[in-house]
Structure formats: C-alpha cells, structure tokens
Design an enzyme around this catalytic site. Structure first.
Site, PDB file in Angstrom:
ATOM      1  N   ASP A 255      37.604  25.796   1.053  1.00  0.00           N
ATOM      2  CA  ASP A 255      38.178  24.584   1.290  1.00  0.00           C
ATOM      3  C   ASP A 255      37.257  23.872   2.418  1.00  0.00           C
ATOM      4  O   ASP A 255      36.348  24.847   3.119  1.00  0.00           O
ATOM      5  CB  ASP A 255      39.547  24.722   2.007  1.00  0.00           C
ATOM      6  CG  ASP A 255      39.803  23.179   2.580  1.00  0.00           C
ATOM      7  OD1 ASP A 255      39.722  22.208   2.051  1.00  0.00           O
ATOM      8  OD2 ASP A 255      40.246  23.358   3.838  1.00  0.00           O
ATOM      9  N   MET A 256      37.100  22.626   2.339  1.00  0.00           N
ATOM     10  CA  MET A 256      35.972  21.990   3.233  1.00  0.00           C
ATOM     11  C   MET A 256      36.600  21.583   4.639  1.00  0.00           C
ATOM     12  O   MET A 256      36.428  22.427   5.632  1.00  0.00           O
ATOM     13  CB  MET A 256      35.361  20.798   2.461  1.00  0.00           C
ATOM     14  CG  MET A 256      34.110  21.035   1.644  1.00  0.00           C
ATOM     15  SD  MET A 256      33.573  19.851   0.869  1.00  0.00           S
ATOM     16  CE  MET A 256      32.547  19.159   2.492  1.00  0.00           C
TER      17      MET A 256
ATOM     18  N   THR B 193      37.645  21.656  -2.775  1.00  0.00           N
ATOM     19  CA  THR B 193      38.118  20.392  -1.580  1.00  0.00           C
ATOM     20  C   THR B 193      39.024  19.333  -2.509  1.00  0.00           C
ATOM     21  O   THR B 193      38.735  19.209  -3.600  1.00  0.00           O
ATOM     22  CB  THR B 193      36.898  19.861  -1.011  1.00  0.00           C
ATOM     23  OG1 THR B 193      37.164  18.801  -0.282  1.00  0.00           O
ATOM     24  CG2 THR B 193      35.851  19.408  -2.061  1.00  0.00           C
ATOM     25  N   GLY B 194      39.635  18.627  -1.629  1.00  0.00           N
ATOM     26  CA  GLY B 194      40.123  17.424  -2.049  1.00  0.00           C
ATOM     27  C   GLY B 194      39.200  16.437  -2.185  1.00  0.00           C
ATOM     28  O   GLY B 194      39.440  15.195  -2.871  1.00  0.00           O
TER      29      GLY B 194
ATOM     30  N   ASP C 236      43.066  26.022   5.090  1.00  0.00           N
ATOM     31  CA  ASP C 236      43.816  25.698   6.339  1.00  0.00           C
ATOM     32  C   ASP C 236      45.103  24.780   6.051  1.00  0.00           C
ATOM     33  O   ASP C 236      45.840  24.703   7.156  1.00  0.00           O
ATOM     34  CB  ASP C 236      43.014  24.949   7.383  1.00  0.00           C
ATOM     35  CG  ASP C 236      42.604  23.566   6.980  1.00  0.00           C
ATOM     36  OD1 ASP C 236      42.109  23.400   5.938  1.00  0.00           O
ATOM     37  OD2 ASP C 236      42.909  22.594   7.923  1.00  0.00           O
TER      38      ASP C 236
ATOM     39  N   ASN D 215      47.451  21.533   0.877  1.00  0.00           N
ATOM     40  CA  ASN D 215      46.829  21.447  -0.599  1.00  0.00           C
ATOM     41  C   ASN D 215      45.899  22.622  -0.780  1.00  0.00           C
ATOM     42  O   ASN D 215      45.419  22.911  -1.691  1.00  0.00           O
ATOM     43  CB  ASN D 215      45.849  20.291  -0.765  1.00  0.00           C
ATOM     44  CG  ASN D 215      44.551  20.274   0.338  1.00  0.00           C
ATOM     45  OD1 ASN D 215      44.857  20.670   1.359  1.00  0.00           O
ATOM     46  ND2 ASN D 215      43.920  19.448  -0.121  1.00  0.00           N
TER      47      ASN D 215
END
Length: 271
Positions: free
Chosen positions: A8-9, A42-43, A220, A223
């Site tokens: 994730d970012m 990522t989103g 974290d 999502n």
C-alpha cells in the site's frame, strides 16, 4: 518463499509527510534484485503513483501496480493496462442519484488520466484531493463523464461530518451494487461490485503463477483488509488501524520508521 510483495502507499510506503523513507527504497530494490515482484497496491490513480514509482528506480524490472483500489492493474514499464474493471453508465446514474440530496457531497471519478467531478465548478475539497495525486480536477456532467473511458472508480468527497451522515444513510444501499469503502475521513469510495485490492491481487498472482502463500502484503487501512486476508504473509504497519492489526499475521514499525523496509527484511529477504 515470497515471490510477490504487495505494498500500500499512503500510511505504508509513504510516511506522514508523503515521502518514501530511504530505507524503504533500498529494501524494495533489494527485493526486486532478488527476483521478487514488487506491486504497488493503492487507491490512488495513475498520476498519483508515477512520481513515487520513479523514485524506486527498478532499473529495467517490469513490475506491476494495482491502482484505483483494484480497478486497474498496470505494467509499470509503460503504464499500459494489464487488466481493469469499469463503471457503466447505469452505475454512474445510480451513484449520482444517491448523492443528489446531499449538499456538500461531491461525486468524483477516476479514469486512466483524468480526475473529474460531477459539478459545474471544481469545489475546493476536490481541488485539494486532486493536488495530492499531482493533477487538476475537471468538472463534468452526466453527458460528458464518459468522454474518457473506462471510468475505473467513483469517490464521494465531503467534510467528515457531512460524509458521516451520507455514509450512514446510503452505504447499505450502495453496497448492494458496488464495492464500497471509507478510505479516508473525507472519502467514501465505490468500485464495481466485487472489485477490491484483493480481487486484483488474486488475479495478478494467478496470471503470474503465484499462490497466495507466495504473496506478502503490507498495509495500514481498511481498504487493505481484503488484500491482507488474501496474502499468505500479511503485515500491518505500526500505525495501522486496530482492525487491520487484528487480521494481519505480523506487525512492523510505523510508516515514519520505514516499516516497509523492516517487513521486507524480516519476512521476504530472510535466509
């Protein structure tokens, strides 16, 4: 043996100042050099990922990126699409209807290049969010929103107190047609039904011939939950939500302490 790492970012790869700690860059390069596929998951839309990905400098490695919370999977060598899911016209009409009676709730869309908002002018909150992904939002209407296809995902943006009310009253209905998630205090997202980071990660892993046991995921936020549940090795950041920590097998240090590097060193590059 870990063959793919999904990272994730925001709040994971990036620290709270939206920077990549140098230790993370070093560890990710070591993983790539060891033959491990590194997948940003990522989103964010494409414009919000490329400047960071360039910092990783994979030196010719063709990696992958899962963007828009799983709606699009890209080859990072040229950012072409590997696979994607899209919203249809009837989906957009339903999303617009859901927020029509909520002043201050702004319906936005992401395609491969554009960030658009269903308004006559771009609200300040939308302009702020577009700036975080290094682009400018453009106003559209229901007649022009599909000028740039495919539309990957939709996001409702609003001040937290306003979005809390909207989510409480509309989330159950929307979740019947879409995959939904409250990704930030001011963002409620809607993707095509069944689409999550995990669905994209599962498909990509299968395409590459990797089993879930050969996948490591680091995240974290809520999502990231499905992605962490899919991976054989799941790692929660030290700054993760309690929900994320409760389902992850392991916990690393925080995003401000290069937790991604510590996780890669401990669980992917260990001898």
């Amino acid at each position: 043996m870990i063959k793919l790492i999904a990272i994730d970012m925001d709040g994971t790869l990036l620290d709270h100042n939206k920077k990549i700690p140098e230790d993370n860059i070093i560890a990710i390069r070591k993983a790539a050099e060891a033959g491990i596929k590194v997948v940003i998951c990522t989103g964010r839309m494409q414009s919000g990922v490329i400047p960071y990905f360039e910092q990783l400098d994979f030196a010719g490695h063709d990696e992958y990126a899962i963007l828009n919370n799983g709606c699009s999977v890209h080859h990072t060598s040229d950012w072409s699409l590997h696979s994607y899911s899209e919203l249809l016209r009837e989906d957009v009409a339903l999303l617009a209807k859901a927020s029509a009676d909520y002043p201050g709730v702004y319906l936005t869309f992401a395609d491969q290049i554009n960030y658009t908002v269903l308004e006559n002018v771009v609200p300040d909150l939308v302009a702020y969010d577009a700036g975080l992904v290094f682009t400018e939002a453009k106003p559209v209407n229901l007649g022009t929103v599909f000028d740039n296809r495919p539309i990957f995902q939709a996001m409702y943006l609003a001040e937290k107190s306003v979005l809390d009310i909207f989510q409480a009253e509309q989330a159950e209905l929307l979740s019947k047609t879409f995959s939904t998630v409250r990704s930030q205090s001011y963002i409620f997202e809607a993707m095509p039904k069944g689409v999550t980071k995990a669905s994209a990660l599962a498909k990509l892993s299968a395409d590459l011939g990797y089993s879930p046991e050969e996948v490591m995921a680091i995240g974290d936020a809520d999502n990231d939950l499905e992605m962490l549940a899919f991976a054989g090795v799941s790692v929660a950041m030290g700054n993760a939500t309690e929900t994320v920590k409760s389902i992850a097998k392991y916990e690393t240090s925080s995003c401000d302490e290069a937790g991604v590097a510590r996780a890669i060193e401990t669980y992917a590059l260990k001898k």
